[in-house]
Design a protein around this motif. Structure first.
Motif, PDB file in Angstrom:
ATOM      1  N   ALA A  13      65.506  44.227  44.922  1.00 57.95           N
ATOM      2  CA  ALA A  13      65.885  43.804  43.681  1.00 57.95           C
ATOM      3  C   ALA A  13      65.676  42.477  43.515  1.00 57.95           C
ATOM      4  O   ALA A  13      66.349  41.586  44.221  1.00 57.95           O
ATOM      5  CB  ALA A  13      67.381  44.463  43.199  1.00 57.95           C
ATOM      6  N   GLY A  14      65.428  42.111  41.895  1.00 58.80           N
ATOM      7  CA  GLY A  14      65.453  40.835  41.729  1.00 58.80           C
ATOM      8  C   GLY A  14      64.135  40.413  40.783  1.00 58.80           C
ATOM      9  O   GLY A  14      63.348  41.312  40.423  1.00 58.80           O
ATOM     10  N   HIS A  15      63.893  39.063  40.645  1.00 57.70           N
ATOM     11  CA  HIS A  15      62.594  38.640  39.797  1.00 57.70           C
ATOM     12  C   HIS A  15      61.572  38.527  40.639  1.00 57.70           C
ATOM     13  O   HIS A  15      61.554  37.661  41.773  1.00 57.70           O
ATOM     14  CB  HIS A  15      63.045  37.405  38.988  1.00 57.70           C
ATOM     15  N   TRP A  16      60.482  39.158  40.275  1.00 58.31           N
ATOM     16  CA  TRP A  16      59.107  38.961  40.863  1.00 58.31           C
ATOM     17  C   TRP A  16      58.060  38.518  40.105  1.00 58.31           C
ATOM     18  O   TRP A  16      57.729  39.063  39.113  1.00 58.31           O
ATOM     19  CB  TRP A  16      58.781  40.247  41.636  1.00 58.31           C
ATOM     20  N   ARG A  17      57.315  37.429  40.533  1.00 60.19           N
ATOM     21  CA  ARG A  17      56.366  36.796  39.797  1.00 60.19           C
ATOM     22  C   ARG A  17      55.179  37.842  40.263  1.00 60.19           C
ATOM     23  O   ARG A  17      54.618  38.027  41.409  1.00 60.19           O
ATOM     24  CB  ARG A  17      55.616  35.433  40.319  1.00 60.19           C
ATOM     25  N   THR A  18      54.090  38.396  39.319  1.00 50.62           N
ATOM     26  CA  THR A  18      53.432  39.463  39.391  1.00 50.62           C
ATOM     27  C   THR A  18      52.078  38.650  38.903  1.00 50.62           C
ATOM     28  O   THR A  18      51.868  38.375  37.635  1.00 50.62           O
ATOM     29  CB  THR A  18      53.364  40.613  38.573  1.00 50.62           C
ATOM     30  N   GLU A  19      50.904  38.471  39.808  1.00 51.86           N
ATOM     31  CA  GLU A  19      49.700  37.982  39.537  1.00 51.86           C
ATOM     32  C   GLU A  19      48.589  38.986  39.662  1.00 51.86           C
ATOM     33  O   GLU A  19      48.392  39.708  40.708  1.00 51.86           O
ATOM     34  CB  GLU A  19      49.275  36.765  40.659  1.00 51.86           C
ATOM     35  N   ILE A  20      47.642  39.228  38.725  1.00 55.43           N
ATOM     36  CA  ILE A  20      46.496  39.918  38.700  1.00 55.43           C
ATOM     37  C   ILE A  20      45.525  39.248  39.030  1.00 55.43           C
ATOM     38  O   ILE A  20      45.059  38.203  38.468  1.00 55.43           O
ATOM     39  CB  ILE A  20      46.274  40.649  37.405  1.00 55.43           C
ATOM     40  N   TRP A  21      44.673  39.234  39.906  1.00 57.40           N
ATOM     41  CA  TRP A  21      43.626  38.343  40.480  1.00 57.40           C
ATOM     42  C   TRP A  21      42.072  39.020  40.154  1.00 57.40           C
ATOM     43  O   TRP A  21      41.746  40.121  40.664  1.00 57.40           O
ATOM     44  CB  TRP A  21      43.838  38.114  42.090  1.00 57.40           C
ATOM     45  N   ASP A  22      41.319  38.092  39.865  1.00 61.19           N
ATOM     46  CA  ASP A  22      39.871  38.403  39.817  1.00 61.19           C
ATOM     47  C   ASP A  22      39.363  38.110  41.163  1.00 61.19           C
ATOM     48  O   ASP A  22      39.464  36.867  41.913  1.00 61.19           O
ATOM     49  CB  ASP A  22      39.106  37.398  38.762  1.00 61.19           C
ATOM     50  N   THR A  23      38.853  39.165  41.995  1.00 62.18           N
ATOM     51  CA  THR A  23      38.728  39.123  43.428  1.00 62.18           C
ATOM     52  C   THR A  23      37.289  38.344  43.578  1.00 62.18           C
ATOM     53  O   THR A  23      36.666  38.298  44.770  1.00 62.18           O
ATOM     54  CB  THR A  23      38.681  40.488  44.027  1.00 62.18           C
ATOM     55  N   TYR A  24      36.443  38.025  42.380  1.00 64.59           N
ATOM     56  CA  TYR A  24      35.071  37.340  42.604  1.00 64.59           C
ATOM     57  C   TYR A  24      35.206  35.829  42.158  1.00 64.59           C
ATOM     58  O   TYR A  24      34.544  35.099  42.817  1.00 64.59           O
ATOM     59  CB  TYR A  24      34.116  38.049  41.516  1.00 64.59           C
ATOM     60  N   ARG A  25      35.981  35.706  41.279  1.00 62.15           N
ATOM     61  CA  ARG A  25      36.282  34.192  40.792  1.00 62.15           C
ATOM     62  C   ARG A  25      37.321  33.565  41.609  1.00 62.15           C
ATOM     63  O   ARG A  25      37.429  32.319  41.776  1.00 62.15           O
ATOM     64  CB  ARG A  25      36.567  33.993  39.243  1.00 62.15           C
ATOM     65  N   GLY A  26      38.273  34.316  42.050  1.00 63.77           N
ATOM     66  CA  GLY A  26      39.511  33.950  43.091  1.00 63.77           C
ATOM     67  C   GLY A  26      40.242  33.236  41.915  1.00 63.77           C
ATOM     68  O   GLY A  26      40.991  32.046  42.279  1.00 63.77           O
TER      69      GLY A  26
END
Length: 735
Positions: free
Chosen positions: A686-699
């Protein structure tokens, strides 16, 4: 029967009084930084590479802890130049003796140089005050989690890069170009081959003993080249696996054999009358341990040396015997464990993707590699082996991977999907390093595919692999807007097992497919269909008993044919032949795998119950997979994903369902993008989570938000339309 080598008269023989002169090189010694000590000496010996003839050692007593011994070696400096596009080495001075030492502690050290020749032993006491250094030190198995590596300063080391095993005519000048490109995009790993003797870095080369060649001696020019490439690696933030030997030297027929020319062969002055004696010959054991001593002495003190690999694909040697090979690895691994003062990780490799558990799990080997080529769905093959070998309780990564062991398929795959996808799935399945591709010189460099590694390097840069206690999780997906009708997808039989051994899948198989697409019967379906001549005992036709709700296209995808006689594809429908294709081996003199017949062969099947039999009536094998087009209805979104969850981080990679290497690059039928979905994960604290969606080609991160996870440990993350694939990183805040 192996024969002992006669006494070797080398160009380095010496006949003087046994004495150690004034040494230099200890000034400014630093912790975790290599010092090179030049040792002028005299003695009586013929072969400076034979520890039974002469040894130079540095015995080190640190401020705390037990004394240890660092071996010395004979080296020589060279100048290099490019002449008509070829690297040429010119000796720069005479050969001399050296000791390389990298202290692990600061403070006052007591040292003793010990010279032993055939007449006597002399010693020279020394002292050194070692200052603090800021280098990261050596990379080893992590004491926090032995599934991963870390450097001496406690930071995670996740090997990420490509095999760059040898250079072209430009030799080390090629590595200036290659390593600068890898280093610039964040790659930190590569692999060199030190054998056979045609490679850039071969230490053992056939030739005249008086010229410093032949078994029992080492090529000082090539040894210098290894140092130059290790220097380049260090300057570019990379570490290198040194692969000591390759199967070629003990292979006298079939592809890539080199037995006739190898210095091990008695015909070339070596000790072995037959290749198989390598594993049990006392003389070969003595020579091999001398080589290990030289490798430890010359390259062991270099932090850029990541690990020792005994063999490249040891199972491809002629007359491979797992029992003898295991005994040999245990003996040589035990010797290295006792004699490498820097405790570099030790490994070996096999061509068989499944590996050899009894060898791979030997206590004398520190980690496991897998080599894999040729499956239509590289992702699933890589993920399956990482998952399977995770139960072997050792660090493990994919040491070689590619679409085809016979060539890079550069025109089929100009964008590097065979590099990109295995790399990302290895990250998301918790491997100990990134999947490492082959074809560095005829694919990655000319196609300028270095950027494929950059995105993965950025994504993994701050991951503390040994500290997370990663475990596998299975993401789920739901539509953000549910479509009105279910979608239809292929039923495919891909990535089947491939071997030339007696196994259930190398017998006739019967598989049943229901109207709903449910599969029962004798699975897995083989990935190789064996013919009826070369291996009649492995002949394995496949019968599909199907009940089709609608007219369906059935296809066989051929991805390679044996160069030892070809193959013949025959397909019957309800007992009547409907398709025969002869894949002729037109090059009877050569034996390379044939790819001119690669492609899809199919026909339409009417609704109802049918029996489809696929058989190879030719001489030898063909690689095959099977497809029932649009047979199965699905209500779930067209995404498939792999993920790991740690104490404070989750890593996920998702691709469009069915977006395999074969479908995109061979069939040229990439699936449609996946519409917006909600990805679900469970088991998070439980807690706050930073969620990142990544482009796997541009990095680059496409979006970054904060997600709140409740006491149920569940989270739902909105994903945009996915064109090919996407990566997701969750980081717990405030940990």
């Amino acid at each position: 029967m192996p024969i002992p080598l006669p006494p070797i008269n080398t160009p380095y023989a010496m006949r003087t009084a046994t004495v150690i002169g004034e040494v230099r090189g200890l000034e400014g010694a630093k912790r975790r930084v290599m010092s090179e000590i030049r040792v002028p000496l005299g003695g009586t010996y013929d072969n400076p590479f034979d520890p039974d003839d002469v040894t130079l050692d540095l015995v080190v007593t640190p401020p705390e802890g037990e004394a240890y011994t660092v071996p010395g070696f004979l080296g020589r400096d060279y100048l290099r130049s490019l002449q008509e596009g070829k690297e040429v080495l010119t000796p720069a001075g005479s050969p001399d003796w050296r000791v390389r030492w990298t202290p692990s502690r600061a403070g006052a050290h007591k040292l003793v140089l010990r010279l032993k020749d055939r007449t006597k032993t002399v010693e020279k006491p020394l002292t050194a005050t070692v200052a603090d250094g800021d280098g990261p030190g050596f990379a080893r198995l992590s004491p926090r989690d032995s599934r991963y590596f870390e450097t001496e300063d406690g930071k995670a080391y996740f090997p990420l890069g490509a095999n760059v095993a040898w250079g072209g005519p430009r030799g080390t000048f090629d590595y200036e170009d290659w390593f600068s490109r890898y280093g610039a995009i964040g790659a930190n790993y590569s692999r060199l081959w030190l054998s056979p003797d045609w490679t850039t870095f071969a230490l053992e080369r056939a030739g005249k003993r008086e010229e410093g060649l032949g078994m029992g001696q080492f090529d000082l020019g090539n040894a210098w080249r290894i140092d130059q490439v290790l220097d380049l690696a260090g300057r570019n933030g990379m570490r290198l696996m040194l692969c000591i030997d390759s199967f070629n030297i003990l292979r006298n027929r079939d592809l890539n054999n080199y037995w006739e020319k190898t210095p091990h062969n008695t015909d070339n002055g070596g000790p072995l009358r037959i290749w198989s004696d390598f594993w049990t010959s006392a003389e070969m054991e003595r020579l091999y341990k001398a080589k290990l001593r030289y490798l430890v002495a010359r390259y062991g003190a270099r932090p850029e040396t990541f690990s020792w690999e005994f063999w490249n694909e040891a199972d491809l040697v002629r007359d491979f015997d797992p029992v003898r090979v295991q005994a040999w690895h245990k003996k040589m691994g035990g010797w290295l464990l006792q004699n490498d003062p820097y405790a570099h990780p030790i490994t070996t490799s096999f061509a068989n993707t499944s590996g050899f558990r009894e060898i791979d799990t030997s206590s004398e080997l520190d980690y496991i590699q897998t080599h894999h080529y040729g499956s239509g769905d590289l992702v699933r093959s890589v993920a399956a082996q990482i998952g399977r070998k995770s139960t072997w309780n050792k660090a493990h990564y994919i040491g070689e991977v590619g679409a085809d062991a016979a060539g890079p398929r550069a025109e089929d795959d100009p964008q590097g999907m065979q590099i990109h996808d295995p790399l990302w799935v290895s990250i998301a399945t918790g491997a100990s390093g990134g999947a490492s591709p082959w074809w560095w010189d005829n694919y990655i460099a000319p196609k300028d595919l270095y950027s494929v590694f950059q995105a993965a390097a950025k994504f993994t840069k701050d991951v503390d692999w040994p500290g997370e206690n990663f475990r596998i999780v299975t993401p789920t997906f739901a539509y953000q807007t549910k479509p009105a009708a279910k979608r239809r997808v292929d039923l495919r039989f891909e990535n089947g097992p491939k071997s030339w051994e007696r196994a259930d899948y190398n017998r006739p198989r019967v598989v049943t497919v229901s109207r709903e697409g449910k599969v029962t019967g004798q699975t897995p379906v083989p990935g190789l269909l064996h013919g009826r001549v070369n291996h009649p005992d492995l002949h394995n036709p496949v019968r599909f008993k199907v009940d089709l709700p609608r007219t369906t296209r059935f296809e066989v995808r051929v991805a390679g044919v044996s160069g030892y006689g070809g193959a013949t594809l025959r397909v019957e429908l309800d007992g009547a032949p409907v398709m025969t294709r002869v894949f002729e081996d037109k090059d009877v003199a050569g034996h390379e795998d044939i790819h001119t017949y690669d492609g899809v062969y199919g026909f339409d099947v009417t609704p109802g119950k049918h029996t489809i039999m696929v058989e190879n009536l030719g001489d030898d094998w063909m690689e095959a997979s099977f497809r029932f087009a649009n047979l199965v209805e699905r209500g779930q979104p067209p995404l498939e994903a792999w993920g790991v969850l740690g104490n404070g981080m989750a890593l996920v990679w998702a691709r469009v369902e069915g977006r395999t290497w074969g479908r995109v690059n061979v069939e040229k039928r990439p699936p449609n993008p996946a519409p917006p979905t909600m990805m679900g994960l469970r088991g998070l604290p439980a807690g706050h989570w930073r969620t990142e969606i990544w482009d796997t080609y541009r990095g680059e991160t496409m979006t970054a938000t904060t997600t709140i996870v409740g006491n149920d440990g569940r989270v739902k993350i909105p994903l945009p339309t996915v064109m090919k694939d996407v990566a997701i990183k969750l980081i717990r805040e405030g940990r």
